[in-house]
Design an enzyme around this catalytic site. Sequence first.
Site, PDB file in Angstrom:
ATOM      1  N   LYS A 276      17.922  16.556  10.111  1.00 29.97           N
ATOM      2  CA  LYS A 276      17.682  15.653  11.226  1.00 29.97           C
ATOM      3  C   LYS A 276      19.012  15.174  11.806  1.00 29.97           C
ATOM      4  O   LYS A 276      20.011  15.086  11.085  1.00 29.97           O
ATOM      5  CB  LYS A 276      16.912  14.408  10.755  1.00 29.97           C
ATOM      6  CG  LYS A 276      15.491  14.613  10.339  1.00 29.97           C
ATOM      7  CD  LYS A 276      14.891  13.290   9.888  1.00 29.97           C
ATOM      8  CE  LYS A 276      13.459  13.449   9.398  1.00 29.97           C
ATOM      9  NZ  LYS A 276      12.525  13.774  10.479  1.00 29.97           N
ATOM     10  N   ARG A 350       3.359  17.784   5.431  1.00 37.21           N
ATOM     11  CA  ARG A 350       2.101  18.519   5.329  1.00 37.21           C
ATOM     12  C   ARG A 350       2.052  19.398   4.096  1.00 37.21           C
ATOM     13  O   ARG A 350       0.979  19.730   3.605  1.00 37.21           O
ATOM     14  CB  ARG A 350       1.880  19.330   6.601  1.00 37.21           C
ATOM     15  CG  ARG A 350       2.883  20.438   6.854  1.00 37.21           C
ATOM     16  CD  ARG A 350       2.895  20.912   8.294  1.00 37.21           C
ATOM     17  NE  ARG A 350       3.477  19.910   9.181  1.00 37.21           N
ATOM     18  CZ  ARG A 350       3.600  20.056  10.495  1.00 37.21           C
ATOM     19  NH1 ARG A 350       3.175  21.170  11.090  1.00 37.21           N
ATOM     20  NH2 ARG A 350       4.135  19.104  11.232  1.00 37.21           N
TER      21      ARG A 350
END
Length: 506
Positions: A276, A350
């Site tokens: 990120k 996920r």
Amino acid sequence: MGDPRSTTITLTDQAPGSIEADALVVAATKNDGAVRLVADHGLDAETAGHVEEALAALGAEAGAEEATRLVGVPGVSAGLVVVVGMPSGRASRAERLRRAAGVGSRALAGRGRAVLALGQSGPEEAAAVAQGAALGAYTFVEYHGVGKAASTRPGLGEAVVTGVSADEVEAATADAVAVTEAVRWVRDLVNTPPNQLYPESFAETVTGRLSDAVETEVWDPARLEQEGCGGILGVGQGSGRGPRLVTLRYAPEGATTHLALVGKGITFDSGGLCLKPGASMVTMKMDMAGAAVCAAAVEAIAALGLPVRVTAYLCLAENMTGDLAQRPGDVVTMRGGRTVEIINTDAEGRLVMADGLVLASEQEPDAIVDVATLTGACIIALGERTLGVMGNDEELIAKVTRLANEAGDTAWPLPMPEEIRPTLDTPVADLKHTGERSAGASVAATFLQEFVGRRGEGDDAPVIPWAHLDIAGPAFNEKTPWGYQPKGATGAGVRAVVALARDLAG
């Protein structure tokens, strides 16, 4: 629940003006250009008239975040009266009461005792006011050092809420305390720095806190490998702090309905090798909010003694860039044997959730609800204060959305269009874990749906009803406080899950 920073909640049927306190909080609205106290405020006519005249003289507008201070009000034992604006809009009346109470308690930081008379009546509205007052007074000062310790202002010491009859006080107080303490616990967990809260310490905190009414079990990396939880292991393998899976079981006698919860617990998300930007990492200690919500909801459900069986799976990992970090192009084998090609290591949530959903499905519960700070796409779609609801069962989606909104967790359903599923196809594995960039929240939910099982054997067995709560937006408030929400962790999602458990319990 013995946190000295907590605001003590007291509910009473006494007249608000007669109660000895440091302050009295009342609410006002503006109609036809005039500011008036809301109905059922409990003050005598002379006192109410004095307050309304003072508000007019001061030019008060009774706005949603407005708090006007008055002193020397006749007929009131408290030396200070705070008049807050009653918010309008689509929110339920209970939620508007919570927000007004939160504004009042934030205005009274450092005060010992305040009475709240916002026009509430009955146990549900009184509990809502109590929640708002206690949550608005929340402070997180655990890591204030010598530079701040002397100047730290405590929150409100005690909130005395009127408008409930004597025979309803006990039950209403228990409800307000259980839910408030659960939300506060989530806030504390999410606000804790990631060098202090990591998978192992998170697991220890949860197992050490929960009561004997909740059975706990923790799987370490060795057990996760033995159990085939490749999603959790893959995400956590780049960190020197190994992943954990915590299972919580609440099974009260006589319960006939079984609710399974799955919570995303990424204690820090660097993005992995798909790193990120630095600015995007600053708040990534909050990426475990879903797991915190599930743990706290179980605690509240047990404290309330709700007759519903609940099993929660907290999927805990730290997504880092160490020597063994997961790579784009890797293939991992999930619990149950399905293989997944890794595309973007910053879509890690996920993966851990998939293992949890398979484990939950193996128990064949009546419903599965997962809670996760899953996608920035949900924030783009719904903003920073609304959680998204998706799933495989329209009735459950509608119920969760309705109950969440009634409880104060603003929610809105999002679709899972059928054309999304083919975008997860890959020639390399059973599926890949990302699809097209558009509709990112729905893409993530579509991936999760692949790991929701059936109740029984065979393709004809019914699929277990499942709802996915994407709390990426409302879980953390980076802006100024509002209502009863502080800057930082909010505890969003707890009340929605508790409300669903209460509904399922009948």
